[in-house]
Design a protein around this motif. Structure first.
Motif, short mmCIF file in Angstrom:
data_model
loop_
_atom_site.label_atom_id
_atom_site.label_comp_id
_atom_site.label_asym_id
_atom_site.label_seq_id
_atom_site.Cartn_x
_atom_site.Cartn_y
_atom_site.Cartn_z
N GLY A 69 0.80 -1.21 0.00
CA GLY A 69 0.00 0.00 0.00
C GLY A 69 0.83 1.26 0.00
O GLY A 69 0.36 2.31 0.44
N ALA A 70 2.05 1.19 -0.50
CA ALA A 70 2.96 2.33 -0.41
C ALA A 70 3.68 2.61 -1.73
O ALA A 70 4.72 3.27 -1.74
N SER A 71 3.14 2.15 -2.85
CA SER A 71 3.84 2.36 -4.12
C SER A 71 3.99 3.84 -4.46
O SER A 71 4.90 4.21 -5.21
N GLN A 72 3.10 4.69 -3.90
CA GLN A 72 3.21 6.13 -4.16
C GLN A 72 4.52 6.69 -3.64
O GLN A 72 4.95 7.76 -4.08
N ALA A 73 5.17 5.98 -2.72
CA ALA A 73 6.47 6.43 -2.22
C ALA A 73 7.56 6.30 -3.27
O ALA A 73 8.62 6.91 -3.15
N LEU A 74 7.30 5.49 -4.30
CA LEU A 74 8.30 5.23 -5.35
C LEU A 74 7.98 5.95 -6.66
O LEU A 74 8.85 6.04 -7.53
N GLY A 75 6.75 6.41 -6.81
CA GLY A 75 6.40 7.07 -8.07
C GLY A 75 4.93 7.42 -8.10
O GLY A 75 4.13 6.93 -7.29
N ASP A 76 4.56 8.26 -9.05
CA ASP A 76 3.18 8.74 -9.12
C ASP A 76 2.23 7.76 -9.78
O ASP A 76 1.02 7.99 -9.80
N ASP A 77 2.74 6.68 -10.33
CA ASP A 77 1.88 5.71 -11.01
C ASP A 77 2.49 4.32 -10.86
O ASP A 77 3.68 4.19 -10.57
N VAL A 104 3.35 2.08 -12.99
CA VAL A 104 4.43 1.74 -13.93
C VAL A 104 5.77 2.18 -13.36
O VAL A 104 6.75 1.41 -13.32
N THR A 105 5.84 3.44 -12.90
CA THR A 105 7.09 3.95 -12.32
C THR A 105 7.46 3.16 -11.07
O THR A 105 8.63 2.79 -10.87
N ALA A 106 6.48 2.89 -10.22
CA ALA A 106 6.75 2.16 -8.98
C ALA A 106 7.27 0.76 -9.26
O ALA A 106 8.22 0.29 -8.62
N ARG A 138 8.86 -0.30 -11.91
CA ARG A 138 10.22 -0.22 -12.43
C ARG A 138 11.21 -0.01 -11.29
O ARG A 138 12.32 -0.58 -11.28
N GLU A 139 10.84 0.82 -10.33
CA GLU A 139 11.70 1.04 -9.17
C GLU A 139 11.83 -0.25 -8.34
O GLU A 139 12.92 -0.58 -7.87
N LEU A 140 10.75 -0.96 -8.18
CA LEU A 140 10.81 -2.22 -7.42
C LEU A 140 11.72 -3.23 -8.11
O LEU A 140 12.46 -3.96 -7.45
N ARG A 141 11.69 -3.24 -9.44
CA ARG A 141 12.60 -4.15 -10.16
C ARG A 141 14.05 -3.76 -9.94
O ARG A 141 14.93 -4.63 -9.80
N ARG A 142 14.31 -2.45 -9.84
CA ARG A 142 15.66 -1.98 -9.57
C ARG A 142 16.11 -2.35 -8.15
O ARG A 142 17.30 -2.62 -7.91
N LEU A 143 15.17 -2.40 -7.23
CA LEU A 143 15.51 -2.57 -5.82
C LEU A 143 15.62 -4.02 -5.38
O LEU A 143 16.05 -4.28 -4.26
N VAL A 144 15.21 -4.98 -6.23
CA VAL A 144 15.25 -6.38 -5.83
C VAL A 144 16.38 -7.10 -6.56
O VAL A 144 16.68 -6.82 -7.72
N THR A 145 17.01 -8.03 -5.85
CA THR A 145 18.08 -8.82 -6.46
C THR A 145 17.49 -9.82 -7.46
O THR A 145 16.33 -10.24 -7.34
N ASP A 146 18.30 -10.21 -8.43
CA ASP A 146 17.89 -11.31 -9.31
C ASP A 146 17.68 -12.55 -8.45
O ASP A 146 18.52 -12.89 -7.61
N GLY A 147 16.57 -13.22 -8.66
CA GLY A 147 16.24 -14.38 -7.85
C GLY A 147 15.55 -14.05 -6.55
O GLY A 147 15.19 -14.95 -5.79
N ALA A 204 2.96 -5.48 -14.08
CA ALA A 204 4.07 -6.11 -13.37
C ALA A 204 4.92 -6.95 -14.31
O ALA A 204 6.15 -6.92 -14.25
N VAL A 205 4.26 -7.69 -15.19
CA VAL A 205 4.99 -8.50 -16.17
C VAL A 205 5.81 -7.60 -17.10
O VAL A 205 6.99 -7.89 -17.39
#
Length: 254
Positions: A115-123, A125-127, A129-138, A179-180
């Motif tokens: 419930g906090a994706s707004q902390a990463l972006g206004d929409d 899609v942006t959130a 993309r940020e989550l993909r940047r923040l998680v390790t492969d696997g 997400a995909v």
């Protein structure tokens, strides 16, 4: 057990009946923790953590893991620190007051964003993309995100939050597709039940409603009454219209 903050006797209490800051049952939380713990994460990052109840439960389940929760509300962070101390997790759980926008605290093996994706972006899609940047492969992302169970009418939107719009959320299928497209595969898709919503929304206001009934002439009563009535109107309007999806996401390999 969650340790709620002790309210001042003369002030409206805040969120003392909530274990999680969202429509999340004990049974669902247990399943989430079990699923995430099975990946044996070494690091956990909680975006918009509040008091970080799920973060602490995951650290309990994975004794080798270290976790960081970031949020802007110091009152909630203090509650998280107290709970961490009660559970003997002070050395492995940190609660930091800072913005998550552009955070360099990743990548982590598990990223929680409930419930906090707004902390990463206004929409979304942006959130995402940020989550993909923040998680390790696997690793894993657990995203809690709103979606429309059906398209609300203009009259319904007018009774929700200020400037509520049909474009504020996607449908569930559209959200998973986003997400995909952002570089994930959905390991698990689940949605909050009506019972979970009603438990959350009732607990969100219950203590303050009781305080207001006992203190109708308190100087803070008019402001408190307006806030409670406005929120109750909103949630009884979006009840059955606004859903919350919990997506356990696996990053695809570049």
């Amino acid at each position: 057990m969650t340790v709620a903050p002790a309210p001042h006797d003369d002030l409206p209490p805040r969120l003392t009946r909530l274990t999680f800051h969202g429509p999340l049952s004990e049974a669902r939380a247990t399943g989430m923790v079990r699923r995430l713990a099975a990946t044996r994460p070494a690091t956990v990052l909680d975006i918009g953590c509040g008091w970080g109840e799920l973060l602490l439960r995951l650290l309990d389940a994975v004794p080798a893991a270290q976790g960081v929760g970031v949020d802007l509300r110091e009152e909630d962070l203090r509650r998280g620190r107290r709970n961490a101390k009660t559970r003997g997790l002070t050395e492995r759980a940190r609660f930091v007051r800072e913005s998550a926008a552009g955070t360099r605290r990743g990548p982590a093996d598990v990223v929680l964003c409930l419930g906090a994706s707004q902390a990463l972006g206004d929409d979304p899609v942006t959130a995402l993309r940020e989550l993909r940047r923040l998680v390790t492969d696997g690793g894993r992302v657990l995203l809690g995100e709103g979606f429309w169970q059906r398209t609300p009418t203009q009259a319904e939107l007018a009774r929700m939050w200020p400037d509520a719009s049909v474009t504020d959320h996607h449908g569930l299928a559209g959200l998973v597709d986003l997400a995909v497209a952002a570089g994930f595969r959905p390991e698990w898709t689940e949605t909050a039940s009506l019972d979970e919503w009603e438990e959350f929304e009732s607990a969100y206001q219950a203590d303050t409603e009781i305080w207001l009934a006992a203190n109708p002439t308190h100087p803070l009563a008019p402001e408190t009454r307006t806030r409670l009535d406005t929120h109750r109107t909103a949630w009884l309007t979006y009840r059955g219209i606004l859903g919350l999806a919990y997506l356990t996401l696996v990053p695809t390999t570049p």
